[in-house]
Design a protein around this motif. Sequence first.
Motif, mmCIF file in Angstrom:
data_model
loop_
_atom_site.group_PDB
_atom_site.id
_atom_site.type_symbol
_atom_site.label_atom_id
_atom_site.label_comp_id
_atom_site.label_asym_id
_atom_site.label_seq_id
_atom_site.Cartn_x
_atom_site.Cartn_y
_atom_site.Cartn_z
ATOM 1 N N TRP A 17 -3.597 4.536 -0.480
ATOM 2 C CA TRP A 17 -2.666 5.360 0.291
ATOM 3 C C TRP A 17 -2.937 6.818 -0.085
ATOM 4 O O TRP A 17 -2.724 7.214 -1.217
ATOM 5 C CB TRP A 17 -1.241 4.958 -0.075
ATOM 6 C CG TRP A 17 -0.181 5.472 0.827
ATOM 7 C CD1 TRP A 17 -0.285 5.709 2.161
ATOM 8 C CD2 TRP A 17 1.159 5.794 0.471
ATOM 9 N NE1 TRP A 17 0.914 6.148 2.654
ATOM 10 C CE2 TRP A 17 1.825 6.212 1.635
ATOM 11 C CE3 TRP A 17 1.875 5.767 -0.715
ATOM 12 C CZ2 TRP A 17 3.148 6.589 1.660
ATOM 13 C CZ3 TRP A 17 3.207 6.141 -0.708
ATOM 14 C CH2 TRP A 17 3.835 6.550 0.468
ATOM 15 N N ASP A 51 0.832 -1.215 0.000
ATOM 16 C CA ASP A 51 0.000 0.000 0.000
ATOM 17 C C ASP A 51 0.862 1.258 0.000
ATOM 18 O O ASP A 51 0.538 2.240 -0.650
ATOM 19 C CB ASP A 51 -0.921 0.023 1.225
ATOM 20 C CG ASP A 51 -2.058 -0.971 1.088
ATOM 21 O OD1 ASP A 51 -2.245 -1.481 -0.032
ATOM 22 O OD2 ASP A 51 -2.757 -1.257 2.082
ATOM 23 N N HIS A 52 1.962 1.200 0.748
ATOM 24 C CA HIS A 52 2.834 2.376 0.853
ATOM 25 C C HIS A 52 3.933 2.378 -0.205
ATOM 26 O O HIS A 52 4.871 3.155 -0.128
ATOM 27 C CB HIS A 52 3.446 2.462 2.259
ATOM 28 C CG HIS A 52 2.438 2.867 3.283
ATOM 29 N ND1 HIS A 52 2.766 3.220 4.556
ATOM 30 C CD2 HIS A 52 1.100 2.984 3.213
ATOM 31 C CE1 HIS A 52 1.662 3.527 5.224
ATOM 32 N NE2 HIS A 52 0.645 3.392 4.428
#
Lengths: 443, 554
Positions: free
Chosen positions: B231, A89-90
């Motif tokens: 994100w 996700d990051h």
Amino acid sequence: MNRISSQQRKLVSLVLIILLLAPIVYLGAPGDGTENSGGLLAQKRNQYDLGETSLGDVDPAGATMNLVLLGLRGIASNLLWQQAVEQKDHKDWAGLKATVDSIVLLQPHFKQVWQFQAWNLAYNVSAEWDGVVDRYHWVKEGGKFIIKGTKRNQKYPELYWDAGRILGHKIGGADEKKTFRKFFLDDPEIEGGGPDLELNPNAKDNYLVAKEWFLLSCEVESQPGITQTRLAPVLFRSYPVRSQMDYAEARQEEGKFDEVTRRAWDIAFNEVTTKWGAERFASPAGWIVLEATEDVLKQLVKEDNDKYSLEDKKRWVERRQNMCGYRNWRMRCLIEKKPETITAHRNLYEGKRDYFSGEDRIAVEKKLFAGMDGMEKLLAEFPELEENNDFREECLKGVTLWQALRVDSLDGKGIPVNYPLKYLWDQYPDEAKQYAELLRSQF
Amino acid sequence: MSFDVVGFNLAEGVVHFLKVFGGVFAAALFFAFLISLLKYGARGAGLFFLGIGRGCSDFIHTSPKRVWAITVLTWREAARKKALFVFVIFALLLMFAGWFLGGSVDRADLQVKNYISFILKAITWLTLPVILLLSCWGLPSDIKNRSLHTVVTKPVRRQEVVLGRFFGFTLVGSVVLLVMGTTGYFWTVGQVPEEARKELIARVPIYCDSLTFIDNAGVESEKGKNVGDVWMFRSYIEGATKEHASFQYNNLDVDAIRQQGQLRLEYNFEAFRTHKGDINERLLCNLVIVNNKTGTRYLLDRPIHVQEFSNRASDKTITLEETVSYLEEKTFTDEQGNEAQGQERIKRTANLFDDVLAGNSITIEVFSLDSGQFLGMARPDLFIKMPDRSFASSYFKAIFGIWLKMLVIIVIGVTASCFVKGPVATLLTFGIVMVGTTFNKLLRDLTTGSVEGGGPFEASYRMLYHMNPSTEIEASPLTVVMVIVDRILVGFLWTIQHLFPRFDFFNMNQFVANGIDVPWEATLLPSISVTLAFVIPCLILGYFSLQLREMEAK
């Protein structure tokens, strides 16, 4: 009171130790991997293929890690999985790859880890990158990861199949397939050029390498006691030859209409009829084959001691053939291996290419006409082709271009009343109109 | 960088500390006074002031010699307890780390990150637990063995015992950390692949003061477009439109940039495609430097290729020399008399220091050029690079961060061991460290009300009635009660959260791993401040706790 002396006590203890050691040696003595070697446990482990070595290569790092973690392997794996999701996700790609490597150290024989993370790297992570070289790098990472999985787990046919899918489907079917296929033979990350030897040691086409992996998956699946849960057997066993067909088709898409391509279709036809088609598949009517002639089916009925009727067998053959599109693939290979088919494809391909590059109109028209003519002859020989969408698209697009040239022709005769593939043009007016509009939108 | 770097206001921090410390100290004095009155009657007041006076006197008369004696004793004890065996584990880790890290990623530039993260994490997780255990068990075992009983009969003051223990454990931790840090440094430099060694640097960034997004209609906002990424760190601008991101830099040190001879900008934008476009080409963007004093716009004469996710600094650095070539966007009126902009671009040159950076304040506007494609960016994604520092400087700053964290743990551990036994002190310290490391953000979010679903009472109510956090609760007398109770509880939580150190400041690993110098204002200064803020009150608490503790108890 204890009347025996300290020395006697020690001797008794020694005797007891020796006595207890005997069953331990009998039960737990390590074997050398051969049958009936070692203690009872080693023999049983060997008999039921439960040992680490019988599952695949043993990774000392993973084995050490599992030992050190004692009973906390599950907790550690869970934390690592969570970390991997967060890193994805990051967009911490290096961290993600390191975490995934740690997960497989802990769970080397958990099939889904290899499948999930290989897909993740090759399909999801690669798509996140903008540069095509970077994207290819991550497809390779996924490919290498699943190959590592096959080495650790030599009894999971699905992993070999997944390796074939990444190298075939991902590299050959992505939006960037043209570039990826080139990179597979000449990798930009390899100093001095050439393929990445980890994936392509013999510098072959990606579909041919994928075919080798699919063949391995079938080979593993054939071993006694091994089953796969990925696909129905008729579909699973079709993948080697499907890769061969993909290879031939990819060559055509790239404008390579030569003997190598024709030969590739010829090999595909032979493999369809003599390998995939000749394999025996279980059905409610006993064993059947896809390349089912009357004689072969009668022989199978006989082998089953007339337990099932010939009609039963035929019905199940047809169902299985429908399931995997057997007749369609067979016909496709049969048609494509003909030299005249290759010529017709080449004429249409070159006609289209020259049309858009503004080559001599008369020469282009001639090429397109020759292609249409060749396709019409094929249609006459194989009327079922009419139902094939790809065939129709190729033909109708050729007719569209040819008509566009005829409308503005110098001889002023326009489009004649009769021309090759007119039947197809009239039979599918909606599709014909769609392609004509598509052409107009190009200018 | 995957996180924002926000500066720390020291003055505000000090004021906040004084408020909290003053409040807690006053409350402690008040309760101590009350208890002594209740316990000893009128005599209690005298005893209270006597105790305070003795405390002040003890602190004034602290003997460094005696403190040092206990420090040396602590060192010897630690060595006897085989605390230094931690080196063996560290050596083992270094020996086998190559197995796990070496082949994880083929790209050398991405490997750097893994090696640095590994070594800093390994040092952190090896030293801190050892130090935590040592500091929590030191005094209780002294009391148990009655050795402290012997010590306190000597002319040694209680605060000297606490200080001696504190310095002793600090000495042990410092030696361990120094050896591990130095070994780790050479190991990292040796392990990183040859071709990636040049990535072992510490870039010195100057981040913008503010980032705003301007949409097609010219409306300014804090966020750009959301492309659906889970994100939410970056916001996006659409290509081939007037949308752009505006990075504002004030108070630039132009003299320092002049000394460098050039202006180096580093960007780290993310690409998001809505259609394939030209898959063999990277997305492009234009940079316009606007001088805030003169209003002159300098459109850089070459568009920039977006090198997404690359960890190679050279891929993403734009260098402007003293003479800057730029395109002047000429405004002219068309035949109908309408004013049009950007229709004509004339190539010109300007002096970087005297024209472009004049007035020490600039804005950099980023435009995406590809139609239908988006570019994502956050505040740290475009920065001015000052001369790079050595990798060693940022690496050892991160080690210093671990050292500060260790000091906080030691001081909490020693203080806890002054009033509870070893196991309880260990649990207490471990709990404080865990909350400070993991739950600090949650605590802050709860107290600032940025967590959806309300305070504890409201959250329980929602859980009971299966209501999701965004569902509005109908107004009723109960909601009024709920709000009041929650406010009281959140207020209590606000006070409690200050008892836990904010360890997020101490984590400098990410800077080092990303090749960024550890910033003073955003990390080092707050870490030092937090450490001091805990050391002073804990020593006072430790002293009084030991003063009141029954030494005969086992």
